[in-house]
Motif scaffolding. Structure first.
Motif, mmCIF file in Angstrom:
data_model
loop_
_atom_site.group_PDB
_atom_site.id
_atom_site.type_symbol
_atom_site.label_atom_id
_atom_site.label_comp_id
_atom_site.label_asym_id
_atom_site.label_seq_id
_atom_site.Cartn_x
_atom_site.Cartn_y
_atom_site.Cartn_z
ATOM 1 N N ALA A 51 39.324 52.333 39.685
ATOM 2 C CA ALA A 51 40.295 51.027 40.396
ATOM 3 C C ALA A 51 39.031 49.852 41.438
ATOM 4 C CB ALA A 51 40.491 51.741 42.250
ATOM 5 N N LEU A 52 38.117 49.968 40.821
ATOM 6 C CA LEU A 52 37.126 48.638 41.337
ATOM 7 C C LEU A 52 37.041 47.500 40.077
ATOM 8 C CD1 LEU A 52 33.962 50.138 42.514
ATOM 9 C CD2 LEU A 52 35.648 49.027 43.941
ATOM 10 N N ARG A 53 37.981 48.363 38.739
ATOM 11 C CA ARG A 53 38.133 47.093 37.603
ATOM 12 C C ARG A 53 39.416 46.856 37.492
ATOM 13 N NH1 ARG A 53 34.963 51.845 34.736
ATOM 14 N NH2 ARG A 53 32.945 50.236 34.238
ATOM 15 N N ASP A 54 39.826 47.378 38.607
ATOM 16 C CA ASP A 54 42.148 46.645 38.757
ATOM 17 C C ASP A 54 42.000 45.156 39.169
ATOM 18 O OD1 ASP A 54 44.643 47.114 38.895
ATOM 19 O OD2 ASP A 54 43.740 46.197 40.714
ATOM 20 N N ALA A 55 42.686 44.122 38.466
ATOM 21 C CA ALA A 55 42.345 42.937 38.401
ATOM 22 C C ALA A 55 43.206 42.452 39.581
ATOM 23 C CB ALA A 55 43.274 42.233 37.671
ATOM 24 N N GLN A 56 44.045 43.399 40.515
ATOM 25 C CA GLN A 56 43.917 42.121 41.790
ATOM 26 C C GLN A 56 43.063 42.973 42.648
ATOM 27 O OE1 GLN A 56 48.272 44.753 41.734
ATOM 28 N NE2 GLN A 56 48.523 42.498 42.711
ATOM 29 N N VAL A 57 42.388 44.598 42.432
ATOM 30 C CA VAL A 57 41.497 44.357 43.678
ATOM 31 C C VAL A 57 40.003 43.760 43.338
ATOM 32 C CG1 VAL A 57 39.698 46.505 43.990
ATOM 33 C CG2 VAL A 57 42.319 47.409 44.017
ATOM 34 N N GLN A 58 40.122 43.548 42.179
ATOM 35 C CA GLN A 58 39.063 42.074 42.287
ATOM 36 C C GLN A 58 39.149 40.939 42.664
ATOM 37 O OE1 GLN A 58 37.369 42.210 37.624
ATOM 38 N NE2 GLN A 58 37.198 43.974 37.852
ATOM 39 N N ARG A 59 40.535 40.112 42.652
ATOM 40 C CA ARG A 59 40.882 39.005 42.755
ATOM 41 C C ARG A 59 40.898 39.468 44.724
ATOM 42 N NH1 ARG A 59 44.961 38.816 39.401
ATOM 43 N NH2 ARG A 59 46.248 40.105 40.489
ATOM 44 N N ALA A 60 41.366 40.586 45.375
ATOM 45 C CA ALA A 60 40.668 40.578 46.780
ATOM 46 C C ALA A 60 39.826 40.497 47.518
ATOM 47 C CB ALA A 60 41.551 41.998 47.237
ATOM 48 N N PHE A 61 38.541 41.189 46.353
ATOM 49 C CA PHE A 61 36.996 41.102 46.813
ATOM 50 C C PHE A 61 36.384 39.640 46.585
ATOM 51 C CE2 PHE A 61 36.561 45.448 45.901
ATOM 52 C CZ PHE A 61 35.711 46.121 46.962
ATOM 53 N N LEU A 62 37.128 39.519 45.602
ATOM 54 C CA LEU A 62 36.059 37.980 45.434
ATOM 55 C C LEU A 62 37.184 36.191 45.955
ATOM 56 C CD1 LEU A 62 35.770 38.540 41.513
ATOM 57 C CD2 LEU A 62 34.199 39.030 44.170
ATOM 58 N N ALA A 63 38.176 37.248 47.066
ATOM 59 C CA ALA A 63 38.909 36.125 48.089
ATOM 60 C C ALA A 63 38.518 35.251 48.528
ATOM 61 C CB ALA A 63 40.402 36.695 48.148
ATOM 62 N N MET A 64 37.168 35.789 49.127
ATOM 63 C CA MET A 64 36.025 34.548 49.959
ATOM 64 C C MET A 64 34.848 34.447 49.622
ATOM 65 S SD MET A 64 38.818 33.635 52.200
ATOM 66 C CE MET A 64 38.298 33.382 53.972
ATOM 67 N N PRO A 65 34.691 33.588 48.049
ATOM 68 C CA PRO A 65 32.781 33.817 47.924
ATOM 69 C C PRO A 65 32.022 33.055 48.806
ATOM 70 C CG PRO A 65 34.266 31.974 47.206
ATOM 71 C CD PRO A 65 35.273 33.255 47.627
ATOM 72 N N GLN A 66 32.803 32.142 50.171
ATOM 73 C CA GLN A 66 31.835 32.596 51.354
ATOM 74 C C GLN A 66 31.263 32.761 51.908
ATOM 75 O OE1 GLN A 66 34.401 30.596 50.570
ATOM 76 N NE2 GLN A 66 34.118 28.028 48.918
ATOM 77 N N ALA A 67 32.088 34.545 51.890
ATOM 78 C CA ALA A 67 31.778 35.035 52.585
ATOM 79 C C ALA A 67 31.974 36.839 51.871
ATOM 80 C CB ALA A 67 32.651 35.035 54.150
ATOM 81 N N PRO A 68 31.317 37.062 51.434
ATOM 82 C CA PRO A 68 31.240 37.604 50.272
ATOM 83 C C PRO A 68 31.665 38.989 50.678
ATOM 84 C CG PRO A 68 29.390 37.420 49.810
ATOM 85 C CD PRO A 68 30.115 36.594 50.755
ATOM 86 N N VAL A 69 31.788 40.561 50.383
ATOM 87 C CA VAL A 69 32.341 41.884 50.562
ATOM 88 C C VAL A 69 30.997 42.302 50.582
ATOM 89 C CG1 VAL A 69 33.176 44.376 50.069
ATOM 90 C CG2 VAL A 69 34.803 42.285 50.903
ATOM 91 N N ARG A 70 30.262 43.177 51.226
ATOM 92 C CA ARG A 70 29.197 44.076 51.135
ATOM 93 C C ARG A 70 29.983 45.197 51.073
ATOM 94 N NH1 ARG A 70 25.081 41.882 55.353
ATOM 95 N NH2 ARG A 70 25.181 39.634 54.033
#
Length: 244
Positions: A51-70
């Motif tokens: 799931a973490l390698r899924d392209a859509q999931v990765q886009r969701a995680f990286l959608a806001m580079p100024q405020a990343p997810v931890r």
């Protein structure tokens, strides 16, 4: 509307400073109690890695580079059986998600405790999220294949440690092989049980996997919903935080 909300949220991130901003702390808790055999253990950890390698999931995680997810991943079973599989990591790139996925794939099971201490897992997850108090949103995700049979009942845990935390769930359906040994007396469905006793926060939700084989797809669906930046921006731009 969603684009406008995301833009407002981005402005908030820039105002706080790119280095300090954290839009969400996400702690994923995986059930590895005694009902989970070696094959099912791998289906969960490898499914989460997929799931973490899924392209859509990765886009969701990286959608806001100024405020990343931890992101953090831990496993749980009995009262004192909790283990960090991947410690807190700021997700700045696909390589960060790949690093977590590889850690999960290399992890081996260590617990044989038949207990399912959901309440203890919730308290442990809340403690971990306490390490990320500066994040705008803090989310705990508990996956499980049966009701609690040890420790504090999850429905009795209110307030205090869970203030400002959203608790979502991924339920492995009652048709799974593991649940043939679970005591489901008085439990109409595991989804209803988790809704009644585990979920916390205004926008909390349950995702259901039909069986362990469906875990990867269910996790993918859940992550897409959980880390969607425009949805979180509503909390950041005027709404109350989850759980308040």
């Amino acid at each position: 509307m969603r684009t406008a909300l995301a833009a407002l949220w981005l402005c908030a991130a820039l105002a706080e400073g790119a280095q300090a901003a954290c839009r969400q702390a996400l702690a994923l808790g995986v059930d590895v109690s005694g009902s989970v055999d070696a094959r099912e253990y791998r289906l969960q950890l490898d499914g989460l890695a997929a799931a973490l390698r899924d392209a859509q999931v990765q886009r969701a995680f990286l959608a806001m580079p100024q405020a990343p997810v931890r992101l953090l991943v831990f496993e749980w079973a009995g009262l004192a059986d909790q283990r960090r599989l991947a410690g807190w990591r700021r997700i700045n790139s696909a390589q960060d998600l790949e690093a977590v996925a590889r850690l999960l794939e290399a992890t081996q099971s260590v617990y044989e405790d038949p207990a399912t201490a959901i309440g203890s897992a919730m308290l442990h997850g809340a403690m971990l999220l306490g390490e990320q108090a500066e994040c705008w949103v803090r989310t705990l995700d508990i996956s499980g294949d049966g009701p609690a049979n040890r420790g504090p009942h999850p429905g009795d845990l209110r307030g205090g440690a869970f203030d400002g935390i959203t608790i979502n769930a991924l339920v492995i359906g009652p048709g799974s092989r593991a649940n043939t040994t679970k005591d489901l007396t008085g439990v109409l469905t595991l989804e209803a049980y988790y809704r009644a006793h585990v979920l916390r926060g205004r926008d909390a939700f349950v995702e259901t996997a039909r069986d362990f084989e469906d875990f990867a797809d269910a996790m993918r669906r859940k992550l897409l919903r959980e880390v969607a930046a425009p949805v979180l921006s509503q909390e950041r731009t005027g709404g109350a935080r989850p759980g308040q």
